[in-house]
Write an enzyme that holds these catalytic residues in place. Structure first.
Site, PDB file in Angstrom:
ATOM      1  CG  ASP A  32      -2.081  -0.606  -0.120  1.00 34.04           C
ATOM      2  OD1 ASP A  32      -1.532  -1.350  -0.947  1.00 34.04           O
ATOM      3  OD2 ASP A  32      -1.530   0.411   0.336  1.00 34.04           O
ATOM      4  CG  ASP A  68       1.645   0.233   2.670  1.00 39.86           C
ATOM      5  OD1 ASP A  68       2.435  -0.520   2.070  1.00 39.86           O
ATOM      6  OD2 ASP A  68       0.781   0.908   2.089  1.00 39.86           O
ATOM      7  CG  ASP A 118      -1.136  -1.390  -4.569  1.00 42.66           C
ATOM      8  OD1 ASP A 118      -2.026  -1.481  -3.704  1.00 42.66           O
ATOM      9  OD2 ASP A 118       0.066  -1.230  -4.275  1.00 42.66           O
ATOM     10  CG  HIS A 152       6.020   3.034  -0.994  1.00 37.81           C
ATOM     11  ND1 HIS A 152       6.436   3.308  -2.279  1.00 37.81           N
ATOM     12  CD2 HIS A 152       6.282   1.723  -0.807  1.00 37.81           C
ATOM     13  CE1 HIS A 152       6.923   2.217  -2.838  1.00 37.81           C
ATOM     14  NE2 HIS A 152       6.831   1.234  -1.953  1.00 37.81           N
ATOM     15  CG  HIS A 168       1.649  -3.782  -0.929  1.00 43.94           C
ATOM     16  ND1 HIS A 168       1.163  -3.070  -2.015  1.00 43.94           N
ATOM     17  CD2 HIS A 168       2.495  -4.716  -1.427  1.00 43.94           C
ATOM     18  CE1 HIS A 168       1.701  -3.544  -3.126  1.00 43.94           C
ATOM     19  NE2 HIS A 168       2.506  -4.543  -2.803  1.00 43.94           N
ATOM     20  CG  HIS A 175       0.023   4.545   0.519  1.00 41.56           C
ATOM     21  ND1 HIS A 175      -0.721   3.403   0.292  1.00 41.56           N
ATOM     22  CD2 HIS A 175      -0.756   5.321   1.315  1.00 41.56           C
ATOM     23  CE1 HIS A 175      -1.893   3.490   0.912  1.00 41.56           C
ATOM     24  NE2 HIS A 175      -1.926   4.636   1.540  1.00 41.56           N
ATOM     25  CD  GLU A 188       2.409   4.151  -4.015  1.00 39.17           C
ATOM     26  OE1 GLU A 188       2.966   4.069  -5.139  1.00 39.17           O
ATOM     27  OE2 GLU A 188       3.036   4.304  -2.961  1.00 39.17           O
ATOM     28  CG  ASP A 246      -1.823   1.851  -3.056  1.00 37.58           C
ATOM     29  OD1 ASP A 246      -1.732   1.673  -4.288  1.00 37.58           O
ATOM     30  OD2 ASP A 246      -0.828   1.877  -2.310  1.00 37.58           O
TER      31      ASP A 246
END
Length: 285
Positions: free
Chosen positions: A102, A106, A206, A119, A104, A75, A249, A204
């Protein structure tokens, strides 16, 4: 291997079958030789800074020609893609908005990351945080209020404080459990529309639940379901506001017979207009 996995899963043919003209510009040539990391906790700092410069340049060149899809990979790719897209939007006299799907946020910078993984820093970078010495200057930072996170479920204390202090729109999985994904996404879409903005989508792997998308190295249980993810893509298509896309990712070595790559291609198809039945375009407000 992430970009190649999307090619093998038929991304170009899928979009072409929807009537789009597709040009695969290949992989962005990376730094001539990996740059040694400076002493300290941040991994591959010099190399990532050079990747950021190369990807921002690729984004600036691609934006005038159509709708670019940036395939990765880590990412950290988005340090370059979003900053390059922001330069293009500024040249068009339009604000850039970013939808970050996502687990997260980030939002770290190299001085605050505990893991040392860059990332975890792209939102910090594109919003103009300090700490990115050696990286290209962000000429057109994205205003924090123009960023929306959806799907959050792994946020550390400093990230939580930064999001709240900056006034970013952050939709965690509890809010999705309580309200569904359509209502908060529709609110953000209306914000972009009202500002006559351009919208960059960063997807992403995830963001998705591990049970349907195992091919990611930063797994967090409890992600978006198959239908939640497709509904989000369908709404974004209906909005007509998305102008660029990150697919990031994906680690094909962790996949199960390519099913994560295939799901990401299917989600991209929904973003580009694939439907069971045609229907009038809806305006979400």
């Amino acid at each position: 291997m992430g970009p190649e996995a999307y090619r093998v899963a038929g991304l170009a043919a899928t979009l072409a079958n929807l009537g789009w003209s597709v040009e695969d510009r290949g992989d962005v040539p990376g730094p001539k030789a990996p740059q040694p990391s400076a002493p300290g906790q941040v991994h591959a700092r010099a190399e990532t800074a050079e990747w950021t410069r190369l990807l921002a340049d690729a984004a600036r060149k691609a934006m005038p020609d159509g709708f670019p899809i940036f395939m990765g990979g880590d990412h950290a790719l988005s340090l370059g893609t979003v900053s390059g897209v922001a330069d293009h939007a500024a040249g068009q006299g339009r604000p850039l908005f970013v939808l970050w799907l996502d687990a997260h946020p980030d939002i770290h910078n190299p001085d605050t990351t505990a893991s040392g993984n860059l990332h975890g820093t792209p939102i910090g970078y594109v919003t103009g945080q300090a700490g990115f010495d050696g990286f290209p200057l962000v000429a057109n930072p994205v205003p924090p209020q123009n960023i929306c996170f959806i799907g959050l479920r792994s946020v550390d204390g400093p990230e939580r404080a930064a999001i709240q202090a900056a006034g970013m729109r952050a939709i965690d999985m509890r809010q999705i459990d309580e309200r569904g994904i359509a209502a908060p996404l529709a609110e953000f879409i209306e914000q972009v529309r009202a500002a006559k903005g351009m919208l960059h989508l960063s997807l992403d792997v995830d963001f998705l639940d591990l049970s349907i998308a195992p091919a990611v190295g930063t797994t967090v249980p409890g992600g978006a379901t198959f239908r939640e993810a497709h509904l989000a893509m369908e709404m974004l298509h209906d909005s007509g506001l998305v102008t660029s896309l990150d697919l990031v990712e994906l680690n094909p070595f962790l996949d199960e017979r390519g099913r994560t790559a295939s799901l990401m291609v299917d989600l991209t198809a929904s973003l580009f207009g694939r439907r069971v039945f045609d229907r009038p375009t809806r305006s979400y407000s």
